[in-house]
Motif scaffolding. Structure first.
Motif, PDB file in Angstrom:
ATOM      1  N   THR A   1       0.825  -1.206   0.000  1.00 15.70           N
ATOM      2  CA  THR A   1       0.000   0.000   0.000  1.00 15.70           C
ATOM      3  C   THR A   1       0.861   1.259   0.000  1.00 15.70           C
ATOM      4  O   THR A   1       0.574   2.231  -0.712  1.00 15.70           O
ATOM      5  CB  THR A   1      -0.930   0.011   1.224  1.00 15.70           C
ATOM      6  OG1 THR A   1      -1.682  -1.208   1.264  1.00 15.70           O
ATOM      7  CG2 THR A   1      -1.897   1.177   1.167  1.00 15.70           C
ATOM      8  N   LEU A   2       1.929   1.239   0.801  1.00 18.78           N
ATOM      9  CA  LEU A   2       2.769   2.422   0.939  1.00 18.78           C
ATOM     10  C   LEU A   2       3.552   2.745  -0.329  1.00 18.78           C
ATOM     11  O   LEU A   2       3.866   3.914  -0.594  1.00 18.78           O
ATOM     12  CB  LEU A   2       3.733   2.248   2.124  1.00 18.78           C
ATOM     13  CG  LEU A   2       3.099   2.193   3.520  1.00 18.78           C
ATOM     14  CD1 LEU A   2       4.154   1.966   4.580  1.00 18.78           C
ATOM     15  CD2 LEU A   2       2.306   3.455   3.818  1.00 18.78           C
TER      16      LEU A   2
ATOM     17  N   SER B   1      -1.367   8.942  -1.910  1.00 21.88           N
ATOM     18  CA  SER B   1      -0.932   9.684  -0.740  1.00 21.88           C
ATOM     19  C   SER B   1      -1.141   8.873   0.537  1.00 21.88           C
ATOM     20  O   SER B   1      -2.133   8.158   0.673  1.00 21.88           O
ATOM     21  CB  SER B   1      -1.708  11.002  -0.645  1.00 21.88           C
ATOM     22  OG  SER B   1      -1.520  11.616   0.610  1.00 21.88           O
ATOM     23  N   ARG B   2      -0.198   9.008   1.454  1.00 18.56           N
ATOM     24  CA  ARG B   2      -0.356   8.320   2.733  1.00 18.56           C
ATOM     25  C   ARG B   2      -1.485   8.940   3.559  1.00 18.56           C
ATOM     26  O   ARG B   2      -2.061   8.273   4.412  1.00 18.56           O
ATOM     27  CB  ARG B   2       0.961   8.354   3.516  1.00 18.56           C
ATOM     28  CG  ARG B   2       2.063   7.545   2.838  1.00 18.56           C
ATOM     29  CD  ARG B   2       3.257   7.357   3.732  1.00 18.56           C
ATOM     30  NE  ARG B   2       4.263   6.519   3.088  1.00 18.56           N
ATOM     31  CZ  ARG B   2       5.345   6.048   3.693  1.00 18.56           C
ATOM     32  NH1 ARG B   2       5.561   6.344   4.971  1.00 18.56           N
ATOM     33  NH2 ARG B   2       6.210   5.303   3.053  1.00 18.56           N
ATOM     34  N   THR B   3      -1.767  10.193   3.303  1.00 17.70           N
ATOM     35  CA  THR B   3      -2.910  10.823   3.968  1.00 17.70           C
ATOM     36  C   THR B   3      -4.202  10.132   3.552  1.00 17.70           C
ATOM     37  O   THR B   3      -5.101   9.932   4.370  1.00 17.70           O
ATOM     38  CB  THR B   3      -2.973  12.317   3.617  1.00 17.70           C
ATOM     39  OG1 THR B   3      -1.749  12.949   4.036  1.00 17.70           O
ATOM     40  CG2 THR B   3      -4.144  12.980   4.321  1.00 17.70           C
TER      41      THR B   3
ATOM     42  N   ILE C   1      -4.461   7.024   2.672  1.00 17.75           N
ATOM     43  CA  ILE C   1      -4.466   5.736   3.376  1.00 17.75           C
ATOM     44  C   ILE C   1      -4.966   5.920   4.806  1.00 17.75           C
ATOM     45  O   ILE C   1      -5.794   5.155   5.304  1.00 17.75           O
ATOM     46  CB  ILE C   1      -3.059   5.104   3.372  1.00 17.75           C
ATOM     47  CG1 ILE C   1      -2.583   4.866   1.938  1.00 17.75           C
ATOM     48  CG2 ILE C   1      -3.062   3.795   4.160  1.00 17.75           C
ATOM     49  CD1 ILE C   1      -1.139   4.418   1.846  1.00 17.75           C
ATOM     50  N   MET C   2      -4.454   6.968   5.471  1.00 18.97           N
ATOM     51  CA  MET C   2      -4.862   7.251   6.847  1.00 18.97           C
ATOM     52  C   MET C   2      -6.353   7.547   6.923  1.00 18.97           C
ATOM     53  O   MET C   2      -7.065   7.028   7.801  1.00 18.97           O
ATOM     54  CB  MET C   2      -4.056   8.452   7.368  1.00 18.97           C
ATOM     55  CG  MET C   2      -4.477   8.957   8.731  1.00 18.97           C
ATOM     56  SD  MET C   2      -4.141   7.770  10.046  1.00 18.97           S
ATOM     57  CE  MET C   2      -4.749   8.677  11.479  1.00 18.97           C
TER      58      MET C   2
ATOM     59  N   SER D   1       1.032   3.293  14.280  1.00 21.83           N
ATOM     60  CA  SER D   1       1.999   3.669  13.250  1.00 21.83           C
ATOM     61  C   SER D   1       3.430   3.729  13.787  1.00 21.83           C
ATOM     62  O   SER D   1       4.387   3.684  13.018  1.00 21.83           O
ATOM     63  CB  SER D   1       1.624   5.020  12.643  1.00 21.83           C
ATOM     64  OG  SER D   1       1.795   6.063  13.585  1.00 21.83           O
TER      65      SER D   1
ATOM     66  N   PHE E   1       1.639   8.973  10.195  1.00 20.72           N
ATOM     67  CA  PHE E   1       1.475   7.965   9.132  1.00 20.72           C
ATOM     68  C   PHE E   1       2.344   8.305   7.929  1.00 20.72           C
ATOM     69  O   PHE E   1       2.815   7.409   7.221  1.00 20.72           O
ATOM     70  CB  PHE E   1       0.011   7.884   8.716  1.00 20.72           C
ATOM     71  CG  PHE E   1      -0.429   6.505   8.351  1.00 20.72           C
ATOM     72  CD1 PHE E   1      -0.495   6.102   7.027  1.00 20.72           C
ATOM     73  CD2 PHE E   1      -0.803   5.593   9.319  1.00 20.72           C
ATOM     74  CE1 PHE E   1      -0.896   4.833   6.681  1.00 20.72           C
ATOM     75  CE2 PHE E   1      -1.205   4.330   8.998  1.00 20.72           C
ATOM     76  CZ  PHE E   1      -1.257   3.932   7.670  1.00 20.72           C
ATOM     77  N   SER E   2       2.584   9.599   7.692  1.00 19.28           N
ATOM     78  CA  SER E   2       3.430   9.997   6.562  1.00 19.28           C
ATOM     79  C   SER E   2       4.881   9.584   6.754  1.00 19.28           C
ATOM     80  O   SER E   2       5.640   9.492   5.800  1.00 19.28           O
ATOM     81  CB  SER E   2       3.348  11.520   6.360  1.00 19.28           C
ATOM     82  OG  SER E   2       3.933  12.190   7.458  1.00 19.28           O
TER      83      SER E   2
END
Length: 250
Positions: A90-91, A96-98, A100-101, A159, A245-246
């Motif tokens: 996923t990463l 964007s990791r945002t 995902i969060m 995280s 998370f970023s």
């Protein structure tokens, strides 16, 4: 962005729906608290309050409890995904990791809301009643904010951790005092000053008080004050979770 969030949200809901043992097991503790406190403490509360119904006081607290426990442990999904490699996939995806969060937060919060609604329905078997649809609508808003806050908190802590057992120990250490000091089981009036101060800085206190005020009319701090506090805290913890998370490494 919306499609990514939707897919991650849907994935968590499918995991929840396929795990029937998780669905049923998470209801055991709220039901136990409802029965033991409802029938054990109820008569004493009625006598002390001059005829008040303890179930009206208790039900919002037990609903909040169901949401709290389900929401914070949604962080286990992050650790689980890290151990089995899904998080790394996923990463490294071009998203964007945002996003995902947000997807994981909304998924965990939705599951917590479902648990809270199931418990709310069960309180009807013990005599609790909501007075109007308007009260229910405002109550759902408080339930959503409680779910978002504690899901974001669970994900933020997860995280920074890689050990599933360590996460469970830390969360149990945090959430039990948060629950018992929130006024979910007993009134906040006439408490010792130290306990009252701790209750005032407990985020769940404002969620429980707001939910109770919305669906029963019993509120210590005022519904709109509760709404402002829990709303600001929910936005803040989600922002902190997005920053952490970023920086997450799979």
């Amino acid at each position: 962005m919306i499609e990514v969030i939707y897919i991650l949200w849907l994935r968590q809901l499918k995991h929840y729906w396929r795990s029937k043992s998780r669905l049923l097991g998470s209801l055991g503790q709220p039901i136990l608290f409802m029965i033991t406190f409802g029938f054990g403490v109820g008569p004493m509360y009625t006598k002390a309050s001059g005829g008040g119904n303890y179930m009206d006081f208790l039900a919002p607290g037990i609903v909040s409890m169901a949401i709290l426990f389900t929401a914070v442990f949604s962080g286990l999904e992050v650790i689980w995904d890290r151990q089995f490699g899904f998080l790394k996939e996923t990463l490294v995806a071009p998203i964007s990791r945002t996003e995902i969060m947000i997807g994981k937060t909304l998924g965990g919060a939705t599951i917590a809301m479902i648990q809270g609604l199931i418990v709310l329905c069960l309180t009807y078997l013990l005599g609790f009643r909501i007075h109007s649809l308007a009260s229910l609508g405002l109550g759902l808003l408080f339930m959503a904010l409680i779910a978002i806050f504690f899901t974001g908190l669970g994900l933020a802590i997860a995280s920074k951790m890689k050990d599933m057992h360590g996460f469970q120990l830390i969360m149990n250490f945090l959430i039990m005092p948060i629950f018992f000091l929130s006024g979910a089981l007993f009134p906040l009036e006439n408490l010792p000053p130290t306990i009252y101060f701790i209750s005032r800085i407990d985020p769940l206190t404002y969620g429980v008080d707001g939910l109770r005020g919305a669906i029963t009319g019993i509120s210590t701090f005022g519904i709109y004050n509760d709404l402002a506090v829990i709303g600001i805290l929910s936005a803040l913890v989600c922002a902190i979770g997005a920053v952490l998370f970023s920086k997450l490494e799979a």
